[in-house]
Design an enzyme around this catalytic site. Structure first.
Site, short mmCIF file in Angstrom:
data_model
loop_
_atom_site.label_atom_id
_atom_site.label_comp_id
_atom_site.label_asym_id
_atom_site.label_seq_id
_atom_site.Cartn_x
_atom_site.Cartn_y
_atom_site.Cartn_z
N GLY B 313 37.47 38.60 41.48
CA GLY B 313 37.80 39.89 40.90
C GLY B 313 38.69 39.70 39.67
O GLY B 313 38.58 38.71 38.96
N SER B 314 39.60 40.63 39.48
CA SER B 314 40.40 40.65 38.25
C SER B 314 41.33 39.46 38.13
O SER B 314 41.88 39.21 37.05
CB SER B 314 41.22 41.93 38.18
OG SER B 314 40.33 43.03 38.22
N THR B 315 41.58 38.72 39.22
CA THR B 315 42.44 37.54 39.09
C THR B 315 41.77 36.50 38.20
O THR B 315 42.41 35.55 37.77
CB THR B 315 42.74 36.89 40.46
OG1 THR B 315 41.51 36.56 41.10
CG2 THR B 315 43.51 37.84 41.36
N PHE B 316 40.47 36.70 37.91
CA PHE B 316 39.74 35.77 37.06
C PHE B 316 39.96 36.07 35.57
O PHE B 316 39.60 35.30 34.71
CB PHE B 316 38.26 35.88 37.41
CG PHE B 316 37.40 34.80 36.80
CD1 PHE B 316 37.37 33.52 37.36
CD2 PHE B 316 36.59 35.06 35.70
CE1 PHE B 316 36.57 32.54 36.82
CE2 PHE B 316 35.79 34.06 35.15
CZ PHE B 316 35.78 32.80 35.72
#
Lengths: 382, 632
Positions: B313-316
């Site tokens: 998700g957005s941690t990428f």
């Protein structure tokens, strides 16, 4: 020659008879018994109980019994032979009907507090009866079929009763000792050739009867035969005991592994180590020196016994002494041959050494009879 | 006549006695050595002495795996004779269960008759003395004492340390010439985790013992013994106190949390919830318990830290941002307009914020987690650069860790898609990957490594074993990311937590010495249908558990001198900012404060709630002082 022909004037009387005992034989018997005490102490793991102490007491009683029997004139024993034989036969019949079963066989008879093993008794009384028979019979006729038949009946009656208990080992030994007496009496050798020939025939029959409807021996007896013929065949089954016994014996070497250091006996690899297999423990712990010297002692006992035989001009005494000697010889020869893998495992104790009351008493009484013959031997007129 | 015959008999007797004498001489003198050898073989048994397994410590010397005395009763069918009778007596004596007896009976009948079979284990001293005292009535039964593995921290370390179990046929099949020690009945070897991976060092070397046995095989005395070598002791990088805290903090969730030292890569904690008591497996787990573990939909047997693969998700988004910066497709200050969606080759890609973020630069795009910004950047730099940057930050790599089933995740590339899907890479794939959706899959361990690399600019790799004698900590090689790029990404991550508009503002830390930077992530498990979109996005709470989004959070602290990095994933937890960020904050604070987060670090408005939560948790936390042992 009858007892009346004895020169009674030259017979030792009363306490003086003690001096005329064959003391060399007594010393030898005590020496052999001492081997037994040491071994019983060892197989109990270094303890007088449970075997050594009772054995010593019994041997003491046995010695007294031997001397008592020796004090009684040999002609008294001759006149008692017939009665003793009949009583034994009745006791054997009693075992047949009322005997206690032990180790898969009926061997004991309980009379009140007494535990009697009539088969042991039969060893002496059969010999006595035979000796008395030949003393009575006309020597010129003893090779006649009727006489031979009579002697055979005297031997075979107790033998058959013992076989039925079943105790094949003892039965064969009684028969063999009886045979020795008949042979010594001078019966024609042809009969013996015939008996040995038919015995071989019987063995063939017995072996071939195995597994058939009319099987002559019990299964365990066949297994013992197999184990005897090839102990390595089944090292964990039938041949196990004899294998372990031979290992114990052989590992003794020249001087043995040391008193109470025999691993085979101490670690329970040996069966019946206080009775039938005690020779293996002796051989293991004291080596060839211990076991060989015991055989030499036995041989010396045989020698003294034969000397008594040769010095008795009385036929009853001589034949009785022959029978006692043969009986003793058969016991130690069969026992040692058995543990050395030369004979099948039959329940035969090592005389004077194996733990056991009946056999010891009977043996000492037998030696008493022999001593009686020695004490009451004819002496040259002075 | 009598004289002659008597002499003849005498000769025969002497002859026979002479023969016996000869036989005796032959056996005792000529063959003595052979018989002596047989007698020795009879009485001497060679036995293997199982080596003592090495201990496993945490970084402070707390014992994670030890060995305890284990009294057991062993029985040999050969010596027992009537096994039913003996078993019945044994049962009467020490009160065994019927099925224990049935199992022992079956074991004995299955094995060869002289093989000793363990009837009962973990008996008390009283029971074992009773068995010893009644030995004559129990032929073939031997009381024995051995060592058995014990995991004092029970469930805490199950996924990391693993457990041992009896050698199976499969274990033996793998080895060309198996160590003879493996053939000792019930010998235990590592089955999972460090116990399995470091088996060869932990096991040690077997000793041997020559014993004298009697005819039924009972040991009479020991003749001599060669001591074996004890297995090597292991020291892990794990901090047992922190591990305990992390696991308790994840209680009730299907979740994982990894804590790394950003400079060395030391794994300070790797918690996977729910866990299980590893001791159950050592003692032989009942099928009921085992099925319970297997059927649990939270998958307690799986070590989610390294085995669990999730879309990040957005941690990428840090990866996408750095890829774009490196490609010089943006200077980072450039602003991109977010209308709430973007159309790419006929497909509409939505931003999580329907209304759009307006004009955002790199820092604010990270802080507010604007999807459209990263859609745009990914199209500019392309999948190849994203793939390269992803690998540079440690994603898609299988780490060489002594753990079971370490997964490599998936760092997608054109070649990968061609190879595995037999399809060309599409621009839409790149757009999906840019926000950590689509093909990309990561493990919590990889996300922690990524965070540590961002915080330290070093190519740290996780490590679980440490040399207790090492003096200076090895520092990883530099990652060579340009400081100004990293500075922008870190500023974005700082604002995620500390800016009012940041997605994890509610999980901020007020103590400046522990100031934290982070990034939330919410990854879709199921594609949102157009119908759902039209009917208004359904609330996560209304969905069944296994259709809800995964919640992720990565963070590090302190901002100006990073020490620890944390990655948390809560499976189907809903949203990263609500479900994962508070956990990430708590664990991070615990890591910075010896396992207990200080209340002063929390915003004043939250302290009442946090305080209540902490006191509730304190009851469950382990007091490790009693487990601490002095280091050798």
């Amino acid at each position: 020659m009858s007892y009346l022909e004895y020169n009674t004037q030259r017979m030792p009387r009363g306490a003086a008879k003690m001096l005329h005992l064959n003391w060399a034989l007594v010393v030898l018997l005590v020496a052999v018994a001492c081997y037994g005490f040491v071994m019983l102490y060892s197989v109990a793991g270094g303890s007088a109980q449970p075997w050594m102490q009772p054995q010593m007491q019994r041997f003491g009683v046995g010695l007294l019994l031997m001397i008592a029997v020796a004090m009684i004139p040999i002609w008294f024993w001759r006149s008692m032979s017939g009665l003793a034989y009949c009583v034994t036969a009745l006791l054997l019949l009693g075992v047949e009907f009322f005997g206690a079963v032990g180790m898969g066989a009926q061997r004991w008879l309980e009379i009140g507090p007494l535990r009697l093993q009539p088969s042991e008794l039969a060893k002496i009384t059969t010999i006595m009866a035979l000796a008395a028979f030949y003393d009575w019979a006309d020597m010129k006729k003893i090779s006649r079929p009727a006489h031979v038949f009579a002697a055979a009946v005297i031997v075979l009656l107790p033998v058959l009763l013992v076989v039925r208990q079943p105790d094949l080992g003892t039965a064969l030994l009684i028969a063999a000792a009886g045979g020795a007496v008949i042979f010594a009496a001078g019966v024609h050798w042809g009969y013996f050739a015939g008996v040995i020939g038919s015995a071989i025939g019987l063995v063939v029959t017995v072996v071939s009867s195995r597994g058939t409807e009319w099987q002559l021996l019990k299964d365990y007896q066949y297994r013992r035969i197999d184990a005897f013929l090839d102990p390595t065949l089944d090292p964990l089954g039938a041949g196990y005991h004899i294998n372990q016994a031979m290992i114990a014996l052989g590992s003794g070497g020249w001087s043995g592994r040391g008193f109470m250091e025999g691993t085979q006996s101490r670690l329970n690899f040996l069966p019946e180590k206080h009775t039938d297999f005690i020779f293996t423990t002796l051989a293991e712990e004291f080596g060839f020196i211990g076991a060989g010297s015991l055989l030499v002692l036995y041989l010396m006992i045989l020698g003294f016994c034969l000397l008594t035989v040769l010095r008795s001009s009385n036929r009853f005494a001589a034949l009785l002494a022959i029978g006692v000697t043969a009986n003793f010889f058969l016991y130690f020869a069969v026992n040692t041959a058995m543990v050395m893998g030369l004979a099948p495992v039959v329940g035969v104790p090592l005389p004077l050494i194996s733990y056991g009351g009946s056999a010891m008493m009977v043996l000492m009484v037998a030696f008493g009879l022999l001593q009686s013959a020695h004490v009451h031997r004819p002496r040259l007129p002075t | 006549m009598i004289t002659r015959r008597a002499l003849g008999l005498g000769a025969i007797m002497s002859g026979v006695t002479g023969t016996l004498m000869w036989r005796l001489r032959d056996m005792q003198l000529d063959q003595a050595d052979a018989f002596r050898l047989l007698a020795e073989e009879n009485r001497i048994n060679l036995r293997l002495l199982p080596p003592t397994r090495g201990l496993i410590h945490d970084r402070n010397g707390v014992l994670l795996a030890s060995n305890e005395q284990n009294y057991r009763v062993v029985m040999t069918r050969d010596d027992a004779g009537d096994i039913d009778l003996v078993l019945a007596r044994l049962q009467q004596l020490i009160g065994l269960e019927d099925d224990t007896l049935a199992r022992a009976r079956a074991d004995m009948l299955r094995n060869r008759p002289f093989v000793p079979v363990t009837v009962a284990e973990r008996l008390t001293w009283e029971d074992i003395s009773r068995v010893a005292a009644n030995a004559p009535a129990l032929p073939g039964v031997t009381p024995e004492m051995g060592l058995s593995r014990l995991y004092p921290l029970q469930a805490d370390m199950a996924h990391v340390v693993g457990y041992v179990g009896p050698v199976s046929d499969r274990d033996l099949a793998g080895e060309e010439r198996p160590d003879p020690v493996l053939l000792i009945p019930r010998f235990q070897i590592g089955k999972t985790g460090v116990e399995r991976a470091e088996e060869s060092r932990l096991r040690g070397k077997a000793g041997s013992q020559r014993v004298e046995v009697n005819s039924v095989g009972r040991v009479m005395r020991e003749l001599d013994r060669v001591e074996g070598e004890q297995g090597e002791n292991m020291h892990l990088t794990i901090d047992a106190r922190l591990q305990n805290y992390a696991l308790e903090r994840l209680e009730g969730q299907s979740a994982a949390a990894v804590v790394l030292d950003v400079n060395t890569g030391d794994i300070l904690a790797a918690a996977s919830a729910p866990s299980y008591d590893a001791n159950l497996f050592v003692r032989g787990i009942s099928s009921k318990d085992y099925n319970g573990l297997l059927e649990n939909e939270y998958r307690p047997l799986v070590n989610k830290c390294v085995q669990g693969m999730y879309p990040p998700g957005s941690t990428f988004k840090m990866v996408t941002a750095l890829a774009a910066l490196e490609a010089a497709e943006t200077d980072g200050r450039e602003r991109v307009f977010c209308p709430g969606h973007m159309d790419v080759s006929g497909n509409r890609f939505h931003c999580w914020k329907r209304a759009g973020h307006g004009r955002v630069d790199l820092v604010s795009a990270l802080a507010e987690s604007c999807d459209v910004y990263f859609y745009e950047m990914s199209q500019r730099c392309g999948i190849d650069r994203i793939n390269a940057m992803s690998e540079r930050l440690g994603l898609g790599l299988r780490y060489d860790l002594p753990m079971t089933s370490v997964a490599s995740g998936l760092n997608p590339s054109r070649e990968w898609k061609k190879r595995s899907r037999d399809a060309d890479w599409r621009i839409g794939d790149t757009v999906n990957v840019s926000i950590g959706q689509g093909y990309v899959l990561t493990t919590p361990m990889q996300l922690a490594v990524m965070t540590a690399r961002l915080a330290s600019n070093r190519a740290v790799l996780p490590r679980l074993l440490r040399d207790p004698l090492e003096r200076s900590l090895p520092e990883a090689a530099s990652l060579d990311l340009r400081p100004e790029w990293l500075e922008m990404v870190r500023r974005g991550m700082t604002r995620v937590v500390n800016d009012r508009r940041g997605t994890a503002y509610s999980s901020r830390v007020v103590d400046p010495t522990m100031a934290m930077a982070g990034k939330t992530g919410t990854s879709q498990v199921f594609r949102i249908t157009q119908a759902e979109r039209d009917s208004g996005i359904r609330r996560q709470e209304d969905l069944p558990w296994n259709r809800r989004n995964h919640a992720l959070f990565v963070n590090y602290a302190p901002i100006d001198n990073p020490q620890v990095a944390v990655a948390v994933i809560v499976e189907h937890g809903g949203g990263g900012s609500t479900a994962a960020a508070p956990i990430g904050r708590d664990i991070l604070l615990a890591a910075l404060n010896e396992g207990r987060p200080p209340l002063a670090a929390y915003p004043t408005s939250q302290r009442n709630r946090i305080s209540a939560e902490q006191s509730e948790m304190d009851d469950r936390l382990r007091d490790l002082r009693s487990f601490r042992v002095s280091r050798a």
